[in-house]
Design a protein around this motif. Sequence first.
Motif, PDB file in Angstrom:
ATOM      1  N   HIS A 169       0.824  -1.212   0.000  1.00 39.44           N
ATOM      2  CA  HIS A 169       0.000   0.000   0.000  1.00 39.44           C
ATOM      3  C   HIS A 169       0.862   1.268   0.000  1.00 39.44           C
ATOM      4  N   THR A 170       0.297   2.317  -0.559  1.00 38.61           N
ATOM      5  CA  THR A 170       1.072   3.546  -0.792  1.00 38.61           C
ATOM      6  C   THR A 170       1.105   4.489   0.412  1.00 38.61           C
ATOM      7  N   ASP A 171       0.604   4.060   1.553  1.00 35.38           N
ATOM      8  CA  ASP A 171       0.569   4.935   2.730  1.00 35.38           C
ATOM      9  C   ASP A 171       1.948   5.505   3.062  1.00 35.38           C
ATOM     10  N   GLU A 172       2.967   4.629   3.055  1.00 32.12           N
ATOM     11  CA  GLU A 172       4.307   5.035   3.468  1.00 32.12           C
ATOM     12  C   GLU A 172       5.119   5.645   2.335  1.00 32.12           C
ATOM     13  N   LEU A 173       4.735   5.384   1.097  1.00 30.72           N
ATOM     14  CA  LEU A 173       5.488   5.911  -0.042  1.00 30.72           C
ATOM     15  C   LEU A 173       4.537   6.132  -1.217  1.00 30.72           C
ATOM     16  N   SER A 174       4.027   7.347  -1.324  1.00 37.60           N
ATOM     17  CA  SER A 174       3.133   7.683  -2.427  1.00 37.60           C
ATOM     18  C   SER A 174       3.926   7.825  -3.720  1.00 37.60           C
ATOM     19  N   PHE A 175       3.222   7.763  -4.841  1.00 39.23           N
ATOM     20  CA  PHE A 175       3.887   7.994  -6.128  1.00 39.23           C
ATOM     21  C   PHE A 175       4.549   9.374  -6.142  1.00 39.23           C
ATOM     22  N   GLU A 176       3.877  10.370  -5.585  1.00 39.41           N
ATOM     23  CA  GLU A 176       4.419  11.725  -5.572  1.00 39.41           C
ATOM     24  C   GLU A 176       5.721  11.790  -4.790  1.00 39.41           C
ATOM     25  N   ASP A 177       5.755  11.168  -3.604  1.00 39.84           N
ATOM     26  CA  ASP A 177       6.974  11.176  -2.796  1.00 39.84           C
ATOM     27  C   ASP A 177       8.096  10.403  -3.475  1.00 39.84           C
ATOM     28  N   LEU A 178       7.754   9.244  -4.026  1.00 39.31           N
ATOM     29  CA  LEU A 178       8.747   8.418  -4.708  1.00 39.31           C
ATOM     30  C   LEU A 178       9.383   9.183  -5.859  1.00 39.31           C
ATOM     31  N   LEU A 179       8.568   9.759  -6.717  1.00 36.33           N
ATOM     32  CA  LEU A 179       9.079  10.451  -7.902  1.00 36.33           C
ATOM     33  C   LEU A 179       9.798  11.739  -7.553  1.00 36.33           C
ATOM     34  N   GLY A 180       9.321  12.436  -6.534  1.00 38.40           N
ATOM     35  CA  GLY A 180       9.994  13.661  -6.129  1.00 38.40           C
ATOM     36  C   GLY A 180      11.427  13.395  -5.683  1.00 38.40           C
ATOM     37  N   LYS A 181      11.602  12.333  -4.906  1.00 37.75           N
ATOM     38  CA  LYS A 181      12.943  11.986  -4.421  1.00 37.75           C
ATOM     39  C   LYS A 181      13.807  11.431  -5.548  1.00 37.75           C
ATOM     40  N   VAL A 182      13.213  10.611  -6.403  1.00 37.03           N
ATOM     41  CA  VAL A 182      13.967  10.081  -7.550  1.00 37.03           C
ATOM     42  C   VAL A 182      14.471  11.219  -8.431  1.00 37.03           C
ATOM     43  N   ALA A 183      13.636  12.217  -8.663  1.00 36.33           N
ATOM     44  CA  ALA A 183      14.046  13.358  -9.495  1.00 36.33           C
ATOM     45  C   ALA A 183      15.254  14.071  -8.895  1.00 36.33           C
ATOM     46  N   GLU A 184      15.377  14.066  -7.573  1.00 35.81           N
ATOM     47  CA  GLU A 184      16.533  14.664  -6.901  1.00 35.81           C
ATOM     48  C   GLU A 184      17.792  13.818  -7.063  1.00 35.81           C
ATOM     49  N   LEU A 185      17.627  12.491  -7.034  1.00 35.73           N
ATOM     50  CA  LEU A 185      18.769  11.585  -6.936  1.00 35.73           C
ATOM     51  C   LEU A 185      19.252  11.025  -8.275  1.00 35.73           C
ATOM     52  N   LEU A 186      18.454  11.164  -9.321  1.00 33.23           N
ATOM     53  CA  LEU A 186      18.823  10.586 -10.612  1.00 33.23           C
ATOM     54  C   LEU A 186      19.852  11.455 -11.313  1.00 33.23           C
ATOM     55  N   ALA A 187      20.931  10.822 -11.797  1.00 28.65           N
ATOM     56  CA  ALA A 187      21.943  11.538 -12.574  1.00 28.65           C
ATOM     57  C   ALA A 187      21.310  12.127 -13.824  1.00 28.65           C
ATOM     58  N   GLU A 188      21.921  13.132 -14.388  1.00 30.67           N
ATOM     59  CA  GLU A 188      21.344  13.865 -15.518  1.00 30.67           C
ATOM     60  C   GLU A 188      20.990  12.948 -16.679  1.00 30.67           C
ATOM     61  N   ASP A 189      21.847  11.965 -16.948  1.00 34.27           N
ATOM     62  CA  ASP A 189      21.580  11.032 -18.048  1.00 34.27           C
ATOM     63  C   ASP A 189      21.188   9.646 -17.528  1.00 34.27           C
ATOM     64  N   GLY A 190      20.689   9.587 -16.284  1.00 36.80           N
ATOM     65  CA  GLY A 190      20.340   8.313 -15.670  1.00 36.80           C
ATOM     66  C   GLY A 190      18.977   7.790 -16.110  1.00 36.80           C
ATOM     67  N   ARG A 191      18.685   6.569 -15.689  1.00 34.00           N
ATOM     68  CA  ARG A 191      17.412   5.920 -15.986  1.00 34.00           C
ATOM     69  C   ARG A 191      16.758   5.440 -14.685  1.00 34.00           C
ATOM     70  N   PHE A 192      15.447   5.616 -14.604  1.00 38.25           N
ATOM     71  CA  PHE A 192      14.661   5.138 -13.472  1.00 38.25           C
ATOM     72  C   PHE A 192      13.672   4.112 -13.992  1.00 38.25           C
ATOM     73  N   TRP A 193      13.755   2.889 -13.476  1.00 36.30           N
ATOM     74  CA  TRP A 193      12.903   1.795 -13.920  1.00 36.30           C
ATOM     75  C   TRP A 193      11.910   1.404 -12.833  1.00 36.30           C
TER      76      TRP A 193
END
Length: 237
Positions: free
Chosen positions: A132-156
């Motif tokens: 369930h998404t209670d602890e990690l919503s799509f918004e929270d997941l993607l917001g943090k990924v956008a911070e941590l992904l290298a400029e030419d990186g890939r998120f799967w």
Amino acid sequence: MANSWFQFQQFRVNQDLCAMKISTDAVMLGALAEAESPVQILDIGTGTGVIALMLAQRFPEAKIQAVEIDSQAASQALENFQINIFSDRMQLWEGRFQDFEPQQKYDLIVSNPPYFPDHLKSSNAQRNMALHTDELSFEDLLGKVAELLAEDGRFWVILPPRQMQDFQKEAEGKGLFPARKFTLQDKPGKRIQREICAFSRSQNELETSAIFIKNEDETPHETYASLVSEFLLGFKA
């Protein structure tokens, strides 16, 4: 009842402490996720650690960082990392992904995330956390990924088709766009059960391919067999 462990060709995964056991979803994501010569890899919600271990096998030059909020799963993932041959390249961080503050960016980020909203829960709190998404919503997941992904990186990520639609819309709002997509079906002609999608910061034409687990005669389909041939026993090339 699922086995307390799962033996791969090059490593073993204990899973008795984890709510979510080894699944086709995890194996498919571990076999498909890729980036251009990744050096730093992040697995969000690692569970047993199976995806992280598969990526360690596939990318021998990479360092693997895994994040897990559930204490029992984190303990088991750490054990699985330590007993396998890739242990010197693998690390485990226990806690909420929203609180994870690494010093580096990542070339490849993967997640088999929870995707159910806050309803129809079971009495198993550990399983609820994984699903369930209670602890990690799509918004929270993607917001943090956008911070941590290298400029030419890939998120799967792997999700059911309906949830992938919502996820893709949220991702585009964070500056992440679908770059590669695989659809997963039990057999040709059956409904799509999952979509495995790579996101990047570039807006390019989306390339889509289909993966089928079985043929009509129940034998493994070549699209599935070719992906797992380096990992699962009985499929060794």
